[in-house]
Design a protein around this motif. Structure first.
Motif, short mmCIF file in Angstrom:
data_model
loop_
_atom_site.label_atom_id
_atom_site.label_comp_id
_atom_site.label_asym_id
_atom_site.label_seq_id
_atom_site.Cartn_x
_atom_site.Cartn_y
_atom_site.Cartn_z
N CYS A 98 47.23 -26.23 -66.74
CA CYS A 98 48.51 -25.55 -66.96
C CYS A 98 48.85 -25.43 -68.44
O CYS A 98 49.20 -24.35 -68.93
CB CYS A 98 49.64 -26.29 -66.23
SG CYS A 98 49.56 -26.18 -64.43
N VAL A 99 48.75 -26.54 -69.16
CA VAL A 99 49.13 -26.52 -70.58
C VAL A 99 48.14 -25.69 -71.39
O VAL A 99 48.55 -24.94 -72.30
CB VAL A 99 49.22 -27.96 -71.12
CG1 VAL A 99 49.48 -27.96 -72.62
CG2 VAL A 99 50.33 -28.72 -70.40
N SER A 100 46.86 -25.79 -71.10
CA SER A 100 45.86 -24.99 -71.82
C SER A 100 46.10 -23.50 -71.63
O SER A 100 46.02 -22.70 -72.57
CB SER A 100 44.45 -25.36 -71.37
OG SER A 100 44.18 -26.71 -71.62
N GLU A 101 46.42 -23.11 -70.39
CA GLU A 101 46.68 -21.69 -70.12
C GLU A 101 47.92 -21.20 -70.84
O GLU A 101 47.94 -20.11 -71.40
CB GLU A 101 46.83 -21.49 -68.61
CG GLU A 101 46.82 -20.03 -68.16
CD GLU A 101 48.20 -19.41 -68.19
OE1 GLU A 101 48.32 -18.19 -68.48
OE2 GLU A 101 49.18 -20.14 -67.95
N ARG A 102 48.98 -22.03 -70.86
CA ARG A 102 50.21 -21.63 -71.53
C ARG A 102 50.02 -21.54 -73.04
O ARG A 102 50.55 -20.64 -73.70
CB ARG A 102 51.34 -22.61 -71.21
CG ARG A 102 51.74 -22.71 -69.76
CD ARG A 102 51.79 -21.40 -69.02
NE ARG A 102 52.61 -20.40 -69.67
CZ ARG A 102 52.75 -19.15 -69.26
NH1 ARG A 102 52.12 -18.76 -68.15
NH2 ARG A 102 53.50 -18.30 -69.90
N LEU A 103 49.26 -22.47 -73.62
CA LEU A 103 49.01 -22.42 -75.06
C LEU A 103 48.16 -21.20 -75.43
O LEU A 103 48.41 -20.55 -76.45
CB LEU A 103 48.31 -23.70 -75.52
CG LEU A 103 49.18 -24.96 -75.54
CD1 LEU A 103 48.35 -26.20 -75.87
CD2 LEU A 103 50.31 -24.82 -76.56
N MET A 104 47.15 -20.90 -74.61
CA MET A 104 46.36 -19.70 -74.87
C MET A 104 47.23 -18.45 -74.78
O MET A 104 47.11 -17.52 -75.59
CB MET A 104 45.20 -19.61 -73.87
CG MET A 104 44.34 -18.36 -74.06
SD MET A 104 43.09 -18.14 -72.77
CE MET A 104 44.09 -17.84 -71.32
N SER A 105 48.13 -18.42 -73.80
CA SER A 105 49.05 -17.29 -73.66
C SER A 105 49.93 -17.15 -74.89
O SER A 105 50.19 -16.04 -75.36
CB SER A 105 49.91 -17.49 -72.41
OG SER A 105 50.89 -16.47 -72.29
N ALA A 106 50.39 -18.29 -75.43
CA ALA A 106 51.24 -18.26 -76.63
C ALA A 106 50.46 -17.73 -77.83
O ALA A 106 51.01 -16.99 -78.66
CB ALA A 106 51.78 -19.66 -76.92
N VAL A 107 49.19 -18.09 -77.93
CA VAL A 107 48.35 -17.59 -79.03
C VAL A 107 48.21 -16.08 -78.94
O VAL A 107 48.40 -15.35 -79.93
CB VAL A 107 46.97 -18.28 -79.02
CG1 VAL A 107 46.01 -17.57 -79.98
CG2 VAL A 107 47.09 -19.75 -79.39
N HIS A 108 47.88 -15.59 -77.74
CA HIS A 108 47.74 -14.14 -77.57
C HIS A 108 49.04 -13.42 -77.85
O HIS A 108 49.07 -12.38 -78.52
CB HIS A 108 47.28 -13.82 -76.15
CG HIS A 108 47.37 -12.35 -75.82
ND1 HIS A 108 48.46 -11.80 -75.18
CD2 HIS A 108 46.52 -11.31 -76.09
CE1 HIS A 108 48.28 -10.50 -75.06
NE2 HIS A 108 47.11 -10.18 -75.59
N ALA A 109 50.15 -13.95 -77.35
CA ALA A 109 51.44 -13.31 -77.53
C ALA A 109 51.83 -13.24 -79.01
O ALA A 109 52.38 -12.23 -79.48
CB ALA A 109 52.51 -14.05 -76.75
#
Length: 268
Positions: free
Chosen positions: A36-47
C-alpha cells in the motif's frame, strides 16, 4: 520511444526500490503495509512529475492553440508505463490486504475471485487509468495535429492533488488518522483537488475566450462539440470524487468534534 522505455524502467524501479527500503526500515510491517505505502509513494512521485511538466508547458504556451512544447509528447510517453504498472501495484495492494484479512485475496488455488473483487471495488480508478492509456494518450500523440499543447499541460496539472491524497492514505496506514497533520493534509486535498480538477475547466475556457476575443459565456459555442463532450466526460468523475472527499472530510470533522466531548464526559 526513448521516453516510453525510460518510464517502463523508472516507475517499476521506484516501486520495488521503495518496497525494499520500507521492508528494511519497518521490519514489523506486513506485505499489505509495504504494498500500500509503496504504491502510494510511487503515485506521489508520478503526480509531482506530471504537475511540474504540466505547469511548465502551460506557462510556456502564450498561444493556447498553436504553441508547442517538447515536454508534452515526451511526458505522455514517459507516464504511460506508470498507468499500466499502477494497475498492477493497486491490485497487489488489494490482494495482500484481503489476504491479511482472510478475504478474497487468500490463495486457495487458481481463482479469478481476487481480480473480480479488485475490479468491483476500484472500478472507477481502473476505468480512469484505462481511459488515460487508451483514449487520452492516442489523442495526444496522434490526433491533435500538434495543436493544444497548453490544454494538455493543464490536464497534466490535475495530478497536483494526488500527492496529498497519497499522504493521507499513508497517514491512515501509519494509524495517524486522528492527528492534526492528517486534518491539515485533508484540507490540502480539498483545496488542490477543487482548484486543479474542477476550477481548471472554467480557467481553460477563460483562456480560450481571451484567445478568441469572445465572452466566456460564448466559448462553448465556438468549440467543436466533441471537445465540449470530452471536457464534460472528464469533469463528471472529478465532481463525483470531490463530493466523496467532502463527505469524508465531514466525517473526519464530526469525529474530531465528538472526541473532545467524550474526553470531557470521562473527566466529569
Amino acid at each position: 520511444m526513448a521516453a516510453l522505455v525510460c518510464g517502463a524502467v523508472f516507475f517499476p524501479g521506484v516501486y520495488f526500490g521503495l518496497r525494499r527500503r520500507l521492508r528494511q526500515t519497518f521490519t514489523h510491517w506486513t506485505d499489505a503495509d509495504l504494498a500500500c505505502v509503496s504504491e502510494r509513494l510511487m503515485s506521489a512521485v508520478h503526480a509531482s512529475l506530471s504537475s511540474a511538466a504540466g505547469l511548465t508547458v502551460a506557462l510556456s504556451c502564450k498561444d493556447v492553440m498553436i504553441d508547442n512544447h517538447w515536454l508534452v509528447n515526451n511526458f505522455v510517453l514517459f507516464g504511460a508505463p506508470y498507468m499500466a504498472f499502477d494497475l498492477y501495484a493497486m491490485y497487489l495492494s488489494h490482494f495482500h490486504t484481503e489476504r491479511a484479512r482472510g478475504g478474497s485475496g487468500s490463495p486457495r488455488g487458481p481463482s479469478l475471485q481476487p481480480i473480480r473483487a479488485f475490479l468491483t471495488r476500484d472500478w472507477l480508478l481502473v476505468l480512469h487509468h484505462l481511459a488515460l492509456l487508451l483514449v487520452f494518450m492516442p489523442i495526444t500523440l496522434f490526433f491533435r495535429r500538434g495543436l493544444g499543447d497548453f490544454f494538455v499541460g493543464c490536464f497534466l496539472t490535475t495530478e497536483f492533488s494526488s500527492p496529498f491524497v497519497s499522504i493521507g492514505k499513508i497517514l491512515i496506514q501509519l494509524r495517524l488518522d486522528d492527528s492534526m497533520l492528517h486534518r491539515i493534509n485533508g484540507l490540502m486535498v480539498l483545496l488542490t483537488f477543487f482548484v486543479c480538477r474542477i476550477l481548471l475547466f472554467p480557467f481553460m475556457y477563460w483562456k480560450y475566450s481571451r484567445q478568441l476575443g469572445v465572452p466566456l459565456s460564448a466559448v462553448a459555442f465556438h468549440m467543436p462539440l466533441h471537445c465540449n463532450l470530452g471536457n464534460l466526460l472528464i469533469l463528471a468523475p472529478q465532481i463525483y470524487w470531490f463530493l466523496l472527499l467532502l463527505r469524508k472530510a465531514n466525517r473526519l470533522y464530526l469525529r474530531g468534534r465528538t472526541a473532545p466531548d467524550k474526553a470531557r464526559l470521562r473527566t466529569d
